[in-house]
Design a protein around this motif. Structure first.
Motif, short mmCIF file in Angstrom:
data_model
loop_
_atom_site.label_atom_id
_atom_site.label_comp_id
_atom_site.label_asym_id
_atom_site.label_seq_id
_atom_site.Cartn_x
_atom_site.Cartn_y
_atom_site.Cartn_z
N TYR A 210 0.83 -1.21 0.00
CA TYR A 210 0.00 0.00 0.00
C TYR A 210 0.86 1.26 0.00
O TYR A 210 0.42 2.32 -0.48
CB TYR A 210 -0.94 -0.04 1.20
CG TYR A 210 -1.79 -1.28 1.18
CD1 TYR A 210 -2.87 -1.38 0.32
CD2 TYR A 210 -1.48 -2.37 1.98
CE1 TYR A 210 -3.65 -2.53 0.26
CE2 TYR A 210 -2.25 -3.53 1.94
CZ TYR A 210 -3.32 -3.61 1.07
OH TYR A 210 -4.06 -4.76 1.01
N ALA A 211 2.10 1.15 0.51
CA ALA A 211 3.03 2.28 0.37
C ALA A 211 3.38 2.48 -1.11
O ALA A 211 3.50 3.62 -1.58
CB ALA A 211 4.29 2.03 1.18
N GLY A 212 3.51 1.36 -1.85
CA GLY A 212 3.75 1.47 -3.28
C GLY A 212 2.56 2.07 -4.02
O GLY A 212 2.74 2.83 -4.98
N VAL A 213 1.35 1.71 -3.59
CA VAL A 213 0.15 2.30 -4.22
C VAL A 213 0.11 3.80 -3.95
O VAL A 213 -0.21 4.61 -4.84
CB VAL A 213 -1.11 1.62 -3.68
CG1 VAL A 213 -2.36 2.31 -4.20
CG2 VAL A 213 -1.12 0.15 -4.09
N LEU A 214 0.44 4.19 -2.74
CA LEU A 214 0.51 5.62 -2.42
C LEU A 214 1.53 6.33 -3.29
O LEU A 214 1.30 7.45 -3.77
CB LEU A 214 0.85 5.80 -0.94
CG LEU A 214 1.02 7.24 -0.45
CD1 LEU A 214 -0.29 8.03 -0.60
CD2 LEU A 214 1.47 7.25 1.01
N PHE A 215 2.65 5.67 -3.51
CA PHE A 215 3.69 6.22 -4.38
C PHE A 215 3.15 6.41 -5.80
O PHE A 215 3.40 7.43 -6.46
CB PHE A 215 4.89 5.28 -4.37
CG PHE A 215 6.00 5.70 -5.29
CD1 PHE A 215 6.64 6.92 -5.15
CD2 PHE A 215 6.42 4.85 -6.30
CE1 PHE A 215 7.67 7.29 -5.99
CE2 PHE A 215 7.45 5.21 -7.16
CZ PHE A 215 8.07 6.44 -7.00
N ALA A 216 2.40 5.41 -6.29
CA ALA A 216 1.82 5.52 -7.64
C ALA A 216 0.80 6.65 -7.70
O ALA A 216 0.77 7.42 -8.67
CB ALA A 216 1.18 4.19 -8.03
N TYR A 217 -0.05 6.75 -6.70
CA TYR A 217 -1.05 7.83 -6.68
C TYR A 217 -0.39 9.20 -6.62
O TYR A 217 -0.87 10.16 -7.25
CB TYR A 217 -1.98 7.66 -5.49
CG TYR A 217 -2.90 6.45 -5.58
CD1 TYR A 217 -2.96 5.69 -6.74
CD2 TYR A 217 -3.68 6.07 -4.50
CE1 TYR A 217 -3.79 4.59 -6.83
CE2 TYR A 217 -4.53 4.96 -4.59
CZ TYR A 217 -4.57 4.23 -5.74
OH TYR A 217 -5.39 3.13 -5.84
N CYS A 218 0.72 9.31 -5.87
CA CYS A 218 1.42 10.60 -5.80
C CYS A 218 1.97 10.98 -7.17
O CYS A 218 1.97 12.16 -7.54
CB CYS A 218 2.56 10.52 -4.78
SG CYS A 218 2.01 10.44 -3.06
N GLY A 219 2.43 9.98 -7.94
CA GLY A 219 2.88 10.28 -9.30
C GLY A 219 1.77 10.80 -10.17
O GLY A 219 1.96 11.71 -10.99
#
Length: 428
Positions: free
Chosen positions: A14-23
């Motif tokens: 979910y940290a990776g998903v947050l990273f993708a959403y921030c992009g």
């Protein structure tokens, strides 16, 4: 089954998903600029205008990815949120060579990326933004469906439509479909994170040019550490050897000749002070602190070195020929260290006989020679010293770096000879 849901239980997913959403969110400020061509071309069909906006938007994202700052930010973010081991970008920097430690190493290979390598970061940024928007839209819709389906919370008929095909979801299946939507949303999150984690080392990792620069930097660092090790070995090893012999001499003549004992003690103090200066400098460099100027020992300090040996009770017979003043810089410092190591070995392994020191400076070469007697050691306070075995290999490496020649070995039945020939260069 448990292995299949394990990624859903990891916080890094979910940290990776947050990273993708921030992009995806970071690309929003570029959207107004992407709309300008579509606004200017109002006569174009709507579909063409949408494609034009997407293409211009992707081009703007790619241009942002060409900036070095963008790559650094992406690497740091991917390392923390995706938990991918990415090294920092290498700029082909060259570690400063401490003055007085030997010849400067060759310059490293600059980290100049090729044409294909320059587009790796924009490609990754485009993938990042595309996955961010896709993941956000798909998972958002699935989660919303999972929330509104059970029990007809909105007071309307639950119906799922896809590509013109629709089906009514009865109350008995609404909870199952809701759970399926939530699981699909979680699967999308895992897919987005996995894709980013897989592509990050390949697109954000070091390029071939950066790997060469990193290897060159490690080689330079290792060479500098080796030079510092030589400095410690030459300076501290010689000082401890001479101080041990001087202390033994002072202890034996303390009652019979107090003046000689005091002279030996003063020599020990001077040698220890000089060695402490060398040690402080080397430790400062190893700790990456701002060390002061490196203590430089050159051939001009050779008389002082010979005096310390005489205070230790050694008989030194120097023979200096040629213009030693013309030997300067790196060559002069290296010559001093070579003679220091040779004299230290003579003190350790010699029999107390005369130590012959010859230095000949010619226009094209510098010749150094140390000859001492060998055999079972006799005399007061001059017993055999344990050695590390690094002295002669270190000398050979130092001479090799200066493109010189070295010979070390028996010279007749009772003598040991160290001979070094170094080329004299105007740039030394």
């Amino acid at each position: 089954m448990i292995r299949g849901i394990r990624p859903l239980l990891r916080g890094s997913t979910y940290a990776g998903v947050l990273f993708a959403y921030c992009g995806a969110l970071a690309s929003l400020p570029l959207l107004p600029f992407a709309l300008l061509p579509a606004v200017a071309w109002r006569s174009a069909p709507e579909g063409v205008r949408i494609v034009l906006v997407l293409l211009v938007w992707a081009a703007l994202v790619g241009v942002v990815g060409l900036a070095r700052t963008t790559r650094r930010v992406l690497i740091v973010s991917a390392r923390r949120l995706l938990r991918v081991p990415l090294p920092d970008p290498v700029a082909g920097r060259r570690p400063a060579s401490p003055p007085g430690t030997g010849p400067a190493p060759a310059a490293p290979v600059p980290a100049v990326p090729s044409g294909a390598d320059r587009w790796r970061t924009p490609l990754w940024l485009l993938l990042h933004v595309a996955l961010g928007w896709t993941g956000a839209l798909v998972s958002g819709v699935l989660v919303l469906m999972g929330l509104v389906m059970p029990g007809g919370w909105l007071g309307a008929e639950a119906r799922v439509s896809l590509f013109g095909w629709s089906v009514r979801v009865t109350d008995g299946w609404s909870w199952a479909v809701a759970l399926g939507c939530v699981l699909l949303a979680a699967a999308v999150c895992v897919l987005v994170t996995g894709t980013l984690r897989w592509s990050a080392p390949r697109l954000l990792g070091p390029s071939s040019a950066e790997r060469l620069a990193l290897a060159a930097e490690r080689e330079l660092l290792l060479a500098e550490r080796n030079r510092l090790a030589h400095e410690l070995h030459d300076s501290i090893g010689h000082t401890l050897t001479a101080a041990t012999i001087q202390a033994a001499v002072a202890g034996e003549v303390l009652s019979a000749d107090p003046v000689a004992a005091r002279a030996a003690l003063r020599s020990i103090e001077e040698s220890a002070r000089a060695a402490l200066e060398d040690l402080d400098y080397v430790l400062g460099v190893l700790r990456e602190e701002e060390a002061g100027a490196a203590p430089t020992r050159t051939l001009a300090d050779l008389p002082e070195l010979l005096d310390r040996l005489r205070h230790a009770g050694a008989v030194v017979e120097p023979e200096l020929a040629g213009e030693l003043a013309q030997v300067q810089g790196t060559l002069s410092r290296a010559a001093y260290r070579i003679l220091q190591e040779g004299l230290t070995n003579a003190l350790r392994h010699g029999t107390g006989g005369p130590i012959e020191v010859r230095v000949t400076a010619a226009s094209d070469r510098l010749e150094l020679s140390v000859v001492n007697r060998t055999g079972a050691r006799t005399g007061t306070g001059t017993g055999a010293f344990p050695t590390s075995g690094h002295g002669l290999p270190g000398l050979a490496e130092r001479v090799r770096l200066l493109h010189g020649e070295i010979e070390a070995g028996p010279d007749g039945p009772q003598h040991w000879r160290l001979a070094v020939r170094l080329p004299v260069r105007l740039s030394a």
